[in-house]
Design an enzyme around this catalytic site. Structure first.
Site, short mmCIF file in Angstrom:
data_model
loop_
_atom_site.label_atom_id
_atom_site.label_comp_id
_atom_site.label_asym_id
_atom_site.label_seq_id
_atom_site.Cartn_x
_atom_site.Cartn_y
_atom_site.Cartn_z
N GLU A 273 -16.15 -24.83 12.53
CA GLU A 273 -17.03 -25.91 12.14
C GLU A 273 -16.25 -26.78 11.15
O GLU A 273 -15.74 -26.26 10.15
CB GLU A 273 -18.28 -25.34 11.46
CG GLU A 273 -19.30 -26.40 11.17
CD GLU A 273 -20.55 -25.85 10.48
OE1 GLU A 273 -20.74 -24.63 10.43
OE2 GLU A 273 -21.32 -26.70 9.99
N ARG B 3 -15.25 -9.31 10.17
CA ARG B 3 -14.51 -10.39 9.54
C ARG B 3 -13.54 -9.82 8.50
O ARG B 3 -13.67 -8.68 8.07
CB ARG B 3 -15.45 -11.40 8.90
CG ARG B 3 -16.30 -10.86 7.76
CD ARG B 3 -17.05 -11.99 7.06
NE ARG B 3 -17.67 -12.91 7.97
CZ ARG B 3 -17.48 -14.24 7.94
NH1 ARG B 3 -16.71 -14.79 7.04
NH2 ARG B 3 -18.08 -15.01 8.81
N LYS C 269 -16.85 -20.52 2.53
CA LYS C 269 -16.48 -21.94 2.50
C LYS C 269 -17.27 -22.69 1.43
O LYS C 269 -16.77 -23.64 0.85
CB LYS C 269 -16.75 -22.57 3.87
CG LYS C 269 -15.52 -22.52 4.76
CD LYS C 269 -15.67 -23.49 5.92
CE LYS C 269 -16.08 -22.74 7.16
NZ LYS C 269 -16.25 -23.59 8.33
P1 ATP Z 1 -19.51 -21.07 7.57
O1 ATP Z 1 -20.48 -20.19 8.29
O2 ATP Z 1 -19.58 -21.05 6.08
O3 ATP Z 1 -19.38 -22.41 8.15
P2 ATP Z 1 -17.42 -19.68 8.94
O4 ATP Z 1 -16.42 -18.91 8.18
O5 ATP Z 1 -18.32 -19.03 9.89
O6 ATP Z 1 -18.13 -20.40 7.78
P3 ATP Z 1 -16.47 -21.34 11.08
O7 ATP Z 1 -15.74 -22.62 10.97
O8 ATP Z 1 -17.75 -21.33 11.81
O9 ATP Z 1 -16.70 -20.88 9.60
O10 ATP Z 1 -15.50 -20.22 11.63
C1 ATP Z 1 -14.73 -20.39 12.79
C2 ATP Z 1 -14.41 -19.06 13.37
O11 ATP Z 1 -13.69 -18.27 12.43
C3 ATP Z 1 -15.65 -18.30 13.73
O12 ATP Z 1 -15.48 -17.74 15.01
C4 ATP Z 1 -15.75 -17.23 12.67
O13 ATP Z 1 -16.34 -16.08 13.17
C5 ATP Z 1 -14.28 -17.01 12.31
N1 ATP Z 1 -14.17 -16.53 10.93
C6 ATP Z 1 -14.67 -17.12 9.83
N2 ATP Z 1 -14.43 -16.38 8.74
C7 ATP Z 1 -13.76 -15.28 9.15
C8 ATP Z 1 -13.24 -14.13 8.49
N3 ATP Z 1 -13.36 -13.95 7.18
N4 ATP Z 1 -12.61 -13.20 9.25
C9 ATP Z 1 -12.48 -13.37 10.57
N5 ATP Z 1 -12.95 -14.42 11.25
C10 ATP Z 1 -13.59 -15.38 10.56
MG MG Z 2 -19.76 -20.38 11.20
#
Ligand code: ATP
Ligand code: MG
Length: 559
Positions: A37, A263, A273
């Site tokens: 995102e 994660r 974030k």
């Molecule tokens: P938010 O929900 O705060 O927007 P997010 O970390 O889910 O944050 P995304 O941009 O949606 O952000 O994440 C993109 C991809 O990265 C998703 O598939 C998510 O599952 C993965 N991802 C995010 N954080 C982690 C993490 N700490 N470890 C592994 N994968 C992650």
């Molecule tokens: Mg997300």
């Protein structure tokens, strides 16, 4: 705390699943996607997901899409889209022509929503967000149906179209799926598909005032792109029934399989974030690429290499269980990489002057010094040895304790690549501070032991006083001083000593270093010329990581 379970390291449950599916011909090939995102910069947790998705596609000769999940325009910006693409590329991955945006599917998603209404499986609801929450029930109590749940198909279609036309206020109505208000899975209690939100979208501009929710957009985007395996983090496990339900209702071009993994959480690090954004916006750090940030941009500017981050992601493996990975694993990965690739030089971080009384004032001896102890192909440079040199202030003690093997009055050490040095006298100012050390060298000891067989226990680094460069060096420590900083209260655990800037003295040869170069300063760690702050002839150095005790080995070898 626990790091990744060693039993699970080496095994790769997702690849095992894929192997099985390929063998049984359930799938013919592998198509994955990384779906960020664009509401912030990528961090080391995303790197895990990037390595998994792109790595899996590479392993099976498939492809990996980069798809922006740009469904929430209020928090999304072009800057984030650009930085995400730069970071994925820098990590070494290539999506080729497969760059997608969920917003490109808005029209199709809308059409599928109308289909769902026509099938009696979605309705327009007038409850407010608070009311929806109150109606939803809890884990132990079923929800109550919305009073708008039984609107006719015609009315729903009409209202949904008018939602799109902009007839209603933001938040006045939602489109909800009609599933099961008594489901034990709260995600199935009539989840929202669309909300009204007048916000300018970076790609679709003002074309839409209703935007799809994540759950309505994600699986369908996967299906449109014919993703075979939709790999996501564990918090989406409870969304999987919804993912499958939606794809089962619509005329979906394919039905990808969602598989969840744990994660990445790292000690002394916050990965949310929301918190990273606050750190930047409230000035706790110097931007998204501050070298203390766990962002890819921060790690890059600190001096981490793409190979070290990929190696780290490989080493931590994959698991179905949440765990906290020790940040030293990340630090070790970059040490391993730079140990092999970084030229060695000398830099004195906290200089104190040494005057060598038995060395002529205008005598300069050029010492030929190799750039790497076991890589002759790195070549060598000339290091000037002069009457006045700098050594590290803490390599000298006036009153040394027993185990201190470096310089002290009357004691001898080896100057790296040069001579034995003996401290004859300490010169102090009126306040009693040491201003310089008066020393002598033994001319017989250049690069070898003296004929009387005398030995020294310490080897210290140094630079010529007149023939060195003064340089800014930034010494970084962890941003948080708690192993598991709380995201809601992160200010309390910020480490006030996370950045220390010093005026160091480094070999003159380093004035040629451009931004973005790695070095090992012997005994001090790995350093990187800051790509933003370095100027022509005036490099600024970031310490990537200190050395652990590799120095002991180097010193032993050279003796
Ligand atoms: P938010 O929900 O705060 O927007 P997010 O970390 O889910 O944050 P995304 O941009 O949606 O952000 O994440 C993109 C991809 O990265 C998703 O598939 C998510 O599952 C993965 N991802 C995010 N954080 C982690 C993490 N700490 N470890 C592994 N994968 C992650
Ligand atoms: Mg997300």
């Amino acid at each position: 705390m626990s790091s990744t379970d060693p039993v699970e390291q080496g095994s790769h449950f997702i690849h095992e699943i894929i192997d099985g599916e390929l063998a049984s011909k359930k799938v013919e090939g592998v198509v994955t996607r990384f779906p960020p995102e664009p509401n912030g910069y990528l961090h080391i947790g995303h790197a895990k997901s990037i390595c998994l998705n792109f790595g899996t596609a590479l392993k099976y000769g498939g492809r990996c899409h980069l798809r922006f999940d740009d469904t929430n325009p209020t928090k999304e910006e072009q800057e984030f889209i650009d930085s995400i693409m730069a970071d994925v590329r820098w990590l070494g991955f290539d999506w080729g022509e497969h760059l997608y945006f969920a917003s490109s599917y808005f029209e199709q998603l809308y059409a599928w929503a109308e289909d769902l209404i026509r099938d009696g499986k979605a309705y327009v609801c007038d409850l407010s967000a608070d009311e929806v929450r109150a109606y939803r029930g809890t884990l132990t109590e079923p929800g109550r149906p919305s009073p708008y749940r039984d609107r006719s198909i015609e009315e729903n279609l009409d209202l949904f179209r008018r939602m799109r036309q902009g007839e209603f206020e933001d938040g006045a109505k939602t489109l909800r799926a009609k599933i099961d208000m008594a489901s034990p899975n709260l995600n199935l209690r009539d989840p929202a598909l669309y909300r009204i939100r007048r916000a300018h979208h970076p790609r679709t501009g003002d074309a839409w005032c209703i935007y799809p929710m994540y759950d309505w957009a994600h699986g369908q985007s996967d299906a449109i792109e014919r993703i075979t395996h939709s790999l996501c983090t564990l918090e989406f496990e409870n969304h999987r029934p919804l993912y499958d339900w939606f794809l089962g209702q619509i005329d979906a071009p394919s039905h990808p399989r969602q598989i969840e993994f744990a994660r990445l959480n790292l000690t002394y690090t916050v990965m949310s974030k929301r918190v990273l954004r606050r750190l930047v916006e409230e000035g706790f750090v110097d931007g998204w690429d501050d070298p203390r940030m766990p962002t890819i941009a921060g790690l890059r500017r600190r001096g981490y290499t793409p190979a070290s981050i990929r190696a780290f992601c490989e080493r931590i493996g994959l698991s179905k269980r949440e765990s906290l990975v020790d940040v030293t694993l990340l630090e070790n990965a970059v040490r391993d990489d730079l140990n092999a690739s970084a030229p060695r030089v000398m830099g004195v971080l906290d200089p104190i002057k040494v005057v060598i009384e038995n060395w002529d004032e205008d005598k300069v001896e050029m010492l030929e010094v190799p750039y790497h102890p076991d890589k002759p192909e790195f070549g060598s440079r000339q290091v000037p040895f002069t009457r006045e040199i700098f050594i590290e202030r803490d390599d000298f003690m006036e009153d040394p304790p027993k185990k201190f093997f470096r310089l002290a009055p009357g004691r001898e050490v080896r100057l790296r690549w040069a001579y034995f040095l003996k401290c004859e006298r300490v010169v102090k100012d009126e306040a009693g501070n040491i201003v310089e050390l008066r020393c002598t060298i033994d001319p017989e000891t250049k690069g070898g032991a003296p004929s009387d067989g005398r030995k020294v226990k310490g080897t210290i680094h140094w630079v010529s006083a007149q023939d060195s460069l003064e340089a800014e060096v930034r010494l970084y420590d962890r941003l948080f001083n708690e192993e598991a900083p709380s995201a809601s209260d992160f200010e309390k655990s910020l480490n006030p000593g996370s950045l220390r800037t010093v005026r160091a003295r480094v070999e003159k040869s380093l004035s040629q270093a451009s931004g973005g170069a790695h070095f090992q300063f012997e005994r001090q760690g790995y350093f990187f010329t800051d790509p933003v702050s370095s100027k022509e002839g005036a490099p600024v150095f970031n310490r990537v990581v200190p050395l652990r005790d590799t120095w002991a080995k180097v010193a032993a070898k050279s003796r």
